[in-house]
Design a protein around this motif. Structure first.
Motif, short mmCIF file in Angstrom:
data_model
loop_
_atom_site.label_atom_id
_atom_site.label_comp_id
_atom_site.label_asym_id
_atom_site.label_seq_id
_atom_site.Cartn_x
_atom_site.Cartn_y
_atom_site.Cartn_z
N LYS A 64 12.59 4.54 2.23
CA LYS A 64 12.86 3.47 1.36
C LYS A 64 11.87 3.00 0.38
O LYS A 64 10.74 2.99 0.82
CB LYS A 64 13.53 2.41 2.15
N GLN A 65 12.11 2.81 -0.76
CA GLN A 65 11.23 2.57 -1.85
C GLN A 65 10.88 1.16 -1.40
O GLN A 65 11.49 0.05 -1.26
CB GLN A 65 11.67 2.60 -3.25
N SER A 66 9.58 0.57 -1.50
CA SER A 66 9.01 -0.39 -1.36
C SER A 66 9.03 -1.30 -2.63
O SER A 66 8.44 -0.96 -3.36
CB SER A 66 7.40 -0.68 -0.96
N ILE A 67 9.96 -2.57 -2.84
CA ILE A 67 10.05 -3.12 -4.02
C ILE A 67 8.43 -3.82 -4.54
O ILE A 67 8.34 -4.37 -5.39
CB ILE A 67 10.92 -3.72 -4.25
N PHE A 68 7.58 -4.11 -3.29
CA PHE A 68 6.44 -4.65 -3.18
C PHE A 68 5.19 -3.85 -3.48
O PHE A 68 4.11 -4.20 -3.38
CB PHE A 68 6.12 -5.57 -2.15
N GLU A 83 0.72 -1.00 0.10
CA GLU A 83 0.09 0.10 0.07
C GLU A 83 0.64 1.33 0.14
O GLU A 83 0.35 2.24 -0.24
CB GLU A 83 -0.87 0.12 1.36
N ASN A 84 1.95 1.15 0.46
CA ASN A 84 2.90 2.50 0.59
C ASN A 84 4.19 2.40 -0.37
O ASN A 84 4.97 1.25 -0.46
CB ASN A 84 3.47 2.61 1.94
N GLU A 85 4.32 3.18 -1.37
CA GLU A 85 5.23 3.33 -2.40
C GLU A 85 6.67 3.42 -1.54
O GLU A 85 7.80 2.91 -1.93
CB GLU A 85 5.21 4.41 -3.02
#
Length: 269
Positions: free
Chosen positions: A150-154, A143-145
């Motif tokens: 830190k960028q969420s790879i998922f 749900e969170n970019e």
């Protein structure tokens, strides 16, 4: 006499040191060898195909947490990092004293077939706490970019319509509790419980579960003379019709597999 006692003391000390050394070696050994797939005998073409690795290259992501199991461990197809599609999920429920770091080959195997595979270092998984927290973790990552800059790879890569769970022994109890007695129990689409602790022993250990509450397709495999006497199986998370023939159709492969016995199936719908 003193010399004799000294020698005995040295022998006892050496025995203690040896015992600790053996325990350390056994504790460091993986629960599933890297090449376990090559050592497992298969009894059908479909089983043999999916026992081998899939086509996906696999990457690993770890995230520490302030929980008793220490961290989340995720294995996923490397292509996910640049892909725009969503990926089905397999949650792993650990057996007694067996954190995911003891059987990474299994997680890598599943991920090579295109799944996001998540587990923890939990050593007591019967109550499905680690499984529940794993889904909450994936929800946040999906749900969170960005998470803490830190960028969420998922981010927007998780298919919550297709989530399955697998567990062995105490983890098999965790599977049943995850799909019947957690906040996210309705998220699971299918489950596999491998030799779950039988109900009487589980009750005596305060690992209670209620299999009558199960509402989704589940597959149960147990060793001879162990576990419960019900086996139900069904849907595939990726809609793989070929894989589904292992359990469905006029002549499911598992029903004719000579390596299994006492097979029973009750597939609804």
């Amino acid at each position: 006499m003193k010399k004799v006692m000294k020698i005995i003391g040295i022998i006892l000390l050496a025995a203690v040191v040896l015992c600790f050394a053996v325990l350390k070696i056994l504790g460091s050994r993986p629960a599933a060898p890297k090449d376990y797939q090559k050592k497992v005998q298969t009894g059908g073409a479909i089983e043999a195909k999916y026992m081998a690795n899939g086509a996906c290259e696999v990457s690993k992501h770890e995230d520490a947490c302030l929980l008793e199991f220490g961290k989340f461990i995720v294995y996923y197809p490397t292509e996910l990092e640049t892909s725009n599609k969503k990926y089905s999920v397999i949650v792993l429920c650990n057996g007694s004293g067996t954190p995911l770091s003891k059987y990474p080959a299994v997680a890598q195997h599943y991920a090579s077939w295109g799944f996001v595979v998540i587990g923890t270092e939990e050593k007591n998984a019967w109550n499905a706490f680690g499984a529940e927290m794993s889904l909450r973790y994936l929800e946040r990552m999906n749900e969170n970019e960005q998470i803490e800059d830190k960028q969420s790879i998922f981010y927007q890569k998780i298919d919550f319509d297709n989530v399955g769970i697998v567990g062995h022994s105490q983890g098999g109890v965790g599977v049943i509790n995850a799909i019947t007695d957690t906040k996210h129990s309705s998220t699971y689409k299918t489950a596999v419980a491998l030799s779950p602790t039988n109900k009487e022993l589980a009750h005596n250990l305060f690992w209670d579960y209620d299999a009558t509450k199960i509402k989704i397709p589940i597959m149960l495999i147990s060793g001879a003379g162990g576990g419960d006497d019900w086996v139900v199986t069904g849907e595939q998370l990726q809609g793989d019709e070929e894989a589904g023939k292992a359990f469905t159709g006029d002549s499911p492969e598992i029903m004719n597999n000579p390596l299994y016995q006492d097979q029973m199936a009750d597939i609804q719908g």
